[in-house]
Design an enzyme around this catalytic site. Sequence first.
Site, PDB file in Angstrom:
ATOM      1  N   ASN A  35       0.807  -1.230   0.000  1.00 50.91           N
ATOM      2  CA  ASN A  35       0.000   0.000   0.000  1.00 50.91           C
ATOM      3  C   ASN A  35       0.838   1.276   0.000  1.00 50.91           C
ATOM      4  O   ASN A  35       0.374   2.315  -0.462  1.00 50.91           O
ATOM      5  CB  ASN A  35      -1.018  -0.011   1.151  1.00 50.91           C
ATOM      6  CG  ASN A  35      -0.381  -0.096   2.507  1.00 50.91           C
ATOM      7  OD1 ASN A  35       0.784  -0.440   2.635  1.00 50.91           O
ATOM      8  ND2 ASN A  35      -1.137   0.210   3.544  1.00 50.91           N
ATOM      9  N   GLU A  83       4.314  -4.274  12.412  1.00 47.12           N
ATOM     10  CA  GLU A  83       3.289  -3.237  12.231  1.00 47.12           C
ATOM     11  C   GLU A  83       2.141  -3.925  11.504  1.00 47.12           C
ATOM     12  O   GLU A  83       2.211  -4.152  10.297  1.00 47.12           O
ATOM     13  CB  GLU A  83       3.912  -2.086  11.435  1.00 47.12           C
ATOM     14  CG  GLU A  83       3.191  -0.784  11.636  1.00 47.12           C
ATOM     15  CD  GLU A  83       2.282  -0.478  10.484  1.00 47.12           C
ATOM     16  OE1 GLU A  83       1.114  -0.936  10.554  1.00 47.12           O
ATOM     17  OE2 GLU A  83       2.718   0.181   9.550  1.00 47.12           O
ATOM     18  N   CYS A  87      -3.442   1.081   6.936  1.00 51.13           N
ATOM     19  CA  CYS A  87      -3.831   0.381   8.163  1.00 51.13           C
ATOM     20  C   CYS A  87      -4.229   1.351   9.269  1.00 51.13           C
ATOM     21  O   CYS A  87      -4.714   0.898  10.308  1.00 51.13           O
ATOM     22  CB  CYS A  87      -2.784  -0.616   8.612  1.00 51.13           C
ATOM     23  SG  CYS A  87      -1.171   0.030   8.557  1.00 51.13           S
ATOM     24  N   GLU A 143       8.093   2.819  14.417  1.00 55.61           N
ATOM     25  CA  GLU A 143       8.832   3.304  13.246  1.00 55.61           C
ATOM     26  C   GLU A 143       8.798   4.823  13.248  1.00 55.61           C
ATOM     27  O   GLU A 143       7.795   5.431  13.630  1.00 55.61           O
ATOM     28  CB  GLU A 143       8.204   2.736  11.972  1.00 55.61           C
ATOM     29  CG  GLU A 143       8.328   1.222  11.922  1.00 55.61           C
ATOM     30  CD  GLU A 143       7.982   0.620  10.577  1.00 55.61           C
ATOM     31  OE1 GLU A 143       6.958   1.000   9.978  1.00 55.61           O
ATOM     32  OE2 GLU A 143       8.761  -0.249  10.119  1.00 55.61           O
TER      33      GLU A 143
END
Length: 490
Positions: A159, A260, A294, A469
Amino acid sequence: MTLTLERQDLMPGQQLIGAEWREASDARRLDVSDPATGSVFASVPDGSAADARAAVDAAHAAFATWRAVPAKQRAQIIKRWNDLVMAHQEDLGRLISREQGKPLAEGRGEVAYAASYIEWFAEEATRANGEVIPAPVPGRRMFALKEPVGVVAAITPWNFPAAMIARKIAPALAAGCTVVCKPAEDTPLTSLALVRLAREAGVPAGVINIVTASRERTPEVVDVWLDDARVRKISFTGSTPVGQHLARRSADTLKKLSLELGGNAPFIVFDDADLDAAVDGLMAAKFRNGGQTCVCPNRVFVHERLHDAFADKLAGRVGALKVGPASDPASQIGPMINARAVEKIERHVQDALAKGARVLTGGRRLAELGPHYYAPTVLVNADATMACSCEETFGPVVPITRFGDEAEVIAAANDTPFGLAAYFYASDVRRIWRVAEALESGIVGINEGALAAEAAPFGGVKASGYGREGSVHGLDDYVHIKYLCQGQLS
Ligand code: SIN
């Protein structure tokens, strides 16, 4: 139709192992198709277990020298990579849009977003400070050093084909780690272009290795990395079941993990919210990348006092969104990534309608545009029994649930195994703190729909994974702490 770039060599069509751009060991190829049409426009190697092993050999050999490069020099190389990425923003944006489907303006935006992480970690490379610890006895000195963990396997999703690579590889390089990377099978081209630019920036051979592989071959590539004790860390963005599998399979070699994973973000509009700001925030958060992120709101809860006005206004804005291919500058929502994605969206909407939801706008495929388009959709009367409330839809669908009570809506928002992002709109400052602290998620947007920033820690709790992150914490995931104790000093 082929893709023409200013620099055609940004589509090397081969994978990088050590210093060499190569075919798969058995010369198999993987087709890359345009989600707007479903037609193939490029191909890359379909990497094998042998390629995965060769990549670890190269990364392991390069680690000894890369970790010894002074931090300032590593920082300069990473900064040059950032500069080259921005210098090729147009080509990279076009690559992203073509293989992933997002409108070109978003593709260019993603390049800048990716570069922001590269630049951030170039700067962080020089700040991996350790500690001097006060010794409890005379004649001793105690220190804590941050050392690179070693070879990192970065496994990235489709994505954000540039940004997810950037925010894994940049901190790895900054810490002094070397990398083996497998980009998503749907979007391998952008990653190859980024890695080509990294080499041009001066990243030495073997420091980044990239193996492209089909869905079918991915397990054999990743299994090699899971089994190899020289791979000391896995950084993965993707689904929760795959993250759980990686965690289980990493146990034998006790790798460090950053996961993640999936989300199921609630978006709550309280009765003291600014309604227009809440609609703007939802549009920004939900329709980025056509709903395929997400952190997209997946469940929208609106207080009964604002519900009808909010739903009407939102439906007007959503119904006016222009859907079309990335190549049309007017497009605001592109195609979904592939047939499976559209089928899932369709299943969620059908399930919601069967259980009593009502469509205010959208609610159908746009087959007249191509095989993977779905109309931006607003549903009302959504409830917790529906698939769209329990699973991440990953598409342009907004299911709205009416609520009356703060405690009830917080319980509903937290009633999910996931905990990546949550959003709410309210004005009372006591409520703002109460709700922000009660929401079980790694990221909370308060009167704000656009949360992503390289300086912020991105990551989840519960089944959304662990590790962060970006931010000053992003480097920590790529180092371990070594304690030094020196005696006989008095
Ligand atoms: C993601 O969808 O995995 C990342 C979204 C972001 O960086 O905001």
